[in-house]
Design an enzyme around this catalytic site. Structure first.
Site, mmCIF file in Angstrom:
data_model
loop_
_atom_site.group_PDB
_atom_site.id
_atom_site.type_symbol
_atom_site.label_atom_id
_atom_site.label_comp_id
_atom_site.label_asym_id
_atom_site.label_seq_id
_atom_site.Cartn_x
_atom_site.Cartn_y
_atom_site.Cartn_z
ATOM 1 C CE LYS A 34 -1.783 1.477 4.117
ATOM 2 N NZ LYS A 34 -1.454 2.923 4.484
ATOM 3 C CG ASN A 35 2.505 2.586 3.610
ATOM 4 O OD1 ASN A 35 1.192 2.973 3.503
ATOM 5 N ND2 ASN A 35 3.100 2.256 4.885
ATOM 6 N NE ARG A 104 1.261 11.981 7.802
ATOM 7 C CZ ARG A 104 1.383 13.081 7.951
ATOM 8 N NH1 ARG A 104 0.400 14.047 8.529
ATOM 9 N NH2 ARG A 104 2.328 13.667 8.279
ATOM 10 C CB CYS A 128 -4.290 10.693 12.067
ATOM 11 S SG CYS A 128 -5.211 9.415 11.201
ATOM 12 N NE ARG A 133 0.346 9.906 10.598
ATOM 13 C CZ ARG A 133 0.144 8.940 9.699
ATOM 14 N NH1 ARG A 133 -1.348 8.424 9.810
ATOM 15 N NH2 ARG A 133 0.852 8.304 9.120
ATOM 16 C CG ASP A 318 2.479 0.799 9.581
ATOM 17 O OD1 ASP A 318 2.114 1.890 10.196
ATOM 18 O OD2 ASP A 318 2.914 0.921 8.531
ATOM 19 C CB ILE A 340 6.908 5.526 14.994
ATOM 20 C CG1 ILE A 340 8.071 4.718 14.967
ATOM 21 C CG2 ILE A 340 6.832 6.554 13.728
ATOM 22 C CD1 ILE A 340 9.471 5.330 14.594
ATOM 23 N NE ARG A 410 -6.412 4.397 5.580
ATOM 24 C CZ ARG A 410 -5.448 4.383 6.623
ATOM 25 N NH1 ARG A 410 -5.932 4.255 8.028
ATOM 26 N NH2 ARG A 410 -4.359 4.672 6.133
HETATM 27 C C1 UD1 Z 1 4.166 6.450 6.861
HETATM 28 C C2 UD1 Z 1 3.475 5.184 6.433
HETATM 29 C C3 UD1 Z 1 3.078 4.832 7.796
HETATM 30 C C4 UD1 Z 1 3.825 4.395 8.632
HETATM 31 C C5 UD1 Z 1 4.857 5.516 8.967
HETATM 32 C C6 UD1 Z 1 6.129 5.201 10.017
HETATM 33 C C7 UD1 Z 1 2.648 5.898 4.199
HETATM 34 C C8 UD1 Z 1 1.593 6.246 3.209
HETATM 35 N N1 UD1 Z 1 2.577 5.706 5.654
HETATM 36 O O1 UD1 Z 1 3.605 7.556 7.348
HETATM 37 O O2 UD1 Z 1 2.134 3.540 7.379
HETATM 38 O O3 UD1 Z 1 3.399 3.998 10.029
HETATM 39 O O4 UD1 Z 1 5.341 5.944 7.692
HETATM 40 O O5 UD1 Z 1 6.635 4.107 9.153
HETATM 41 O O6 UD1 Z 1 3.675 5.558 3.851
HETATM 42 N N2 UD1 Z 1 6.809 13.798 11.646
HETATM 43 C C9 UD1 Z 1 7.203 15.193 12.150
HETATM 44 N N3 UD1 Z 1 7.318 15.929 11.025
HETATM 45 C C10 UD1 Z 1 7.009 15.893 9.667
HETATM 46 C C11 UD1 Z 1 6.456 14.444 9.317
HETATM 47 C C12 UD1 Z 1 6.633 13.490 10.367
HETATM 48 O O7 UD1 Z 1 7.376 15.392 13.055
HETATM 49 O O8 UD1 Z 1 6.902 16.740 8.835
HETATM 50 C C13 UD1 Z 1 6.822 12.835 12.785
HETATM 51 C C14 UD1 Z 1 5.515 11.931 12.781
HETATM 52 O O9 UD1 Z 1 4.631 12.732 13.651
HETATM 53 C C15 UD1 Z 1 5.814 10.683 13.273
HETATM 54 C C16 UD1 Z 1 7.096 10.285 12.678
HETATM 55 O O10 UD1 Z 1 7.722 11.475 12.189
HETATM 56 O O11 UD1 Z 1 5.914 10.948 14.909
HETATM 57 C C17 UD1 Z 1 7.113 9.346 11.527
HETATM 58 O O12 UD1 Z 1 6.264 9.831 10.574
HETATM 59 P P1 UD1 Z 1 6.337 9.471 8.926
HETATM 60 O O13 UD1 Z 1 7.506 8.818 9.008
HETATM 61 O O14 UD1 Z 1 6.210 10.913 8.420
HETATM 62 O O15 UD1 Z 1 4.985 8.895 8.676
HETATM 63 P P2 UD1 Z 1 4.398 9.042 7.415
HETATM 64 O O16 UD1 Z 1 5.267 9.132 6.250
HETATM 65 O O17 UD1 Z 1 3.271 9.958 7.546
#
Ligand code: UD1
Length: 455
Positions: A34-35, A104, A128, A133, A318, A340, A410
């Site tokens: 999916k991702n 997202r 979320c 996030r 996950d 995370i 999803r």
């Molecule tokens: C992606 C995956 C999700 C997975 C996650 C962590 C997709 C569509 N989703 O989500 O399934 O659980 O990676 O492996 O690929 N953060 C910040 N600032 C930012 C961005 C992130 O502080 O600008 C923090 C987030 O709040 C979180 C951590 O970084 O605590 C990890 O988030 P991130 O790796 O960005 O997750 P996603 O890309 O949203």
């Protein structure tokens, strides 16, 4: 901003009826990730030529991303698991909030749109039900590449002001965000000059993105390492690319087999994508055999083991909820720490209602293994906690009804079909008029009550 899961669509009429005491046996075919598929769809915006994606999973998240692309004018054709994406005639316009809300990953289009058109407007993805996030890493990185970004009435508006192209830059992420790494790779691939991203995320889905972009003519080096180098090119062209197998789906089935003392094989899968999970499954008593692109598991008596989630190659967040379902019936005490996401423990109360003994402090769950759980009617509150409840239900001696399939669908393609092919008694049922009377009062927790009120 509210997530889709907090609004009226939260309670749907479908549930899985699971008759417990199931032993799983046989093979599961693992779908495309999916991702990966989500970000590869966003990356297809980077070229005017056709992109052909194979092994795209049938999931509601993918449908939502498809609708977002169509809204931009992309022509999409699908045949089985193949998607043909034609982004030639797209028009740059603000994406409607209703489309972006609840997905997202739709925000990840910002890098591709900005670098191809010099501007992009996308509503804030919001928090979320697993955490806040934020998107600061995406925004700071795009600013470093020369974009001017304002947030106006919850819409992120990005544009190039002084130059006609983004300019390569050195960017150091404060945290190795998967989404931010992907956004910046896409933006930098058509920027002028060299971009270096340090403290980049190393998840396999990022490597998949880089492989596809390199096929399209990008010059990306060292994906899968903490420092990624991207030399911007003038233009990207179309390509055909096969989405990698979904390591999280595969991990979920392996954990389900461990929880039910079963023997199954999952394939195709790239085994080293699951190394941290396989190590923990072995530590907890299962026997793992890897042959080429398949992994077999033979469940055994379950021993308690501790886990702590971490960015790849660590234990994936996950799979934290599914693994907790396994630990609830392990022999001994275990500790699971989520590092995370700050609110990814939705399953704890629900598992406790099924008879587990978990205490939660901050983001660490202390689990006292119990002999057995009891079947119940419950509502999963997010994608992976729904999977955890289903695993827990498979281990019980009675019937469970698990609602919240709008989350499950999803991220798991034909979950119940794949489970029944493994010999389990799991069926999707539709209940008319979902209301509080569908649940025994003891089954309903506070979050379910408020969801029912909202519905
Ligand atoms: C992606 C995956 C999700 C997975 C996650 C962590 C997709 C569509 N989703 O989500 O399934 O659980 O990676 O492996 O690929 N953060 C910040 N600032 C930012 C961005 C992130 O502080 O600008 C923090 C987030 O709040 C979180 C951590 O970084 O605590 C990890 O988030 P991130 O790796 O960005 O997750 P996603 O890309 O949203």
């Amino acid at each position: 901003m509210v997530c889709e899961s907090n609004n009226k669509s939260y309670l749907k009429s479908q549930h899985l009826k699971i008759i417990g005491q199931n032993t799983l046996r046989g093979k599961v075919k693992i779908s495309g990730a999916k991702n990966s598929a989500l970000v590869l769809l966003a990356a297809s915006l980077l070229t005017e030529e056709k992109t052909i994606l194979d092994n795209v999973p049938f999931l509601t998240d993918i449908d939502k991303m498809g609708n977002i692309l169509k809204n931009l004018g992309v022509k999409l054709r699908s045949k089985d698991h193949q998607l043909i994406i034609d982004s030639k005639n797209i028009s740059i316009q603000e994406l409607p909030y209703e489309l972006v809300n609840g997905l997202r990953a739709s925000f990840f289009c910002i890098g591709a749109l900005l670098t191809r058109f010099g501007e992009a407007s996308i509503p804030l993805p919001g928090g979320c039900n697993i955490g806040e996030r934020p998107i600061n890493e995406h925004i700071n990185g795009l600013r470093a590449l020369g974009a001017e970004i304002i947030i106006d009435k919850d819409v992120v508006k990005a544009k190039l002001v002084k130059k006609s192209k983004l300019l390569g830059a050195n960017i150091r992420l404060n945290c190795p965000s998967v989404g931010a790494t992907e956004t910046l790779i896409m933006a930098a691939s058509l920027a002028e000059g060299r971009t270096v991203i340090e403290n980049a995320a190393r998840e396999p889905e990022i490597q998949d993105l880089c492989q596809m972009l390199n096929k399209m003519g990008a010059k990306i080096y060292d994906s899968g390492k903490e420092k990624i180098i991207i030399d911007g090119v003038q233009k990207l062209h179309g390509c055909t690319h096969k989405v990698i197998p979904d390591r999280i789906e595969a991990g979920t089935f392996l954990i389900a087999a461990a929880a039910t003392s079963s023997s199954i094989t999952v394939s195709p899968i790239i085994p080293n994508h699951l190394e941290a999970v396989l190590n923990k499954l072995e530590e907890s008593g299962s026997k793992i055999t890897i042959k080429g692109n398949s992994i077999s598991i033979k469940g055994n008596e379950i021993k308690a083991v501790d886990i702590k989630t971490a960015p790849f190659p660590g234990f994936p967040t996950d799979l934290q909820a599914p693994f907790m379902a396994l630990m609830t019936i392990a022999k001994g005490k275990s500790k699971i720490t989520e590092t995370i996401f700050e609110k990814r423990m939705n399953h704890v109360d629900l598992l406790n209602q099924m008879g587990s003994s978990i205490t939660l402090k901050d983001n660490t769950a202390q689990i006292n293994g119990v002999k057995k759980l009891k079947g119940m009617t419950l509502v999963g509150l997010d994608l992976r906690s729904s999977a955890a409840l289903i695993i827990a239900a498979l281990t019980t001696k009675n019937v469970s009804r698990i609602y919240g399939l709008e989350h499950l669908d999803r991220g798991y393609e034909n979950f119940e079909l794949k489970l029944s092919q493994l010999g389990t008694n799991v069926k999707r049922r539709t209940t008319k008029n979902i209301c509080e009377s569908n649940y025994k009062s003891s089954d309903i927790n506070e979050e379910m009550k408020s969801a029912m009120k909202a519905a």
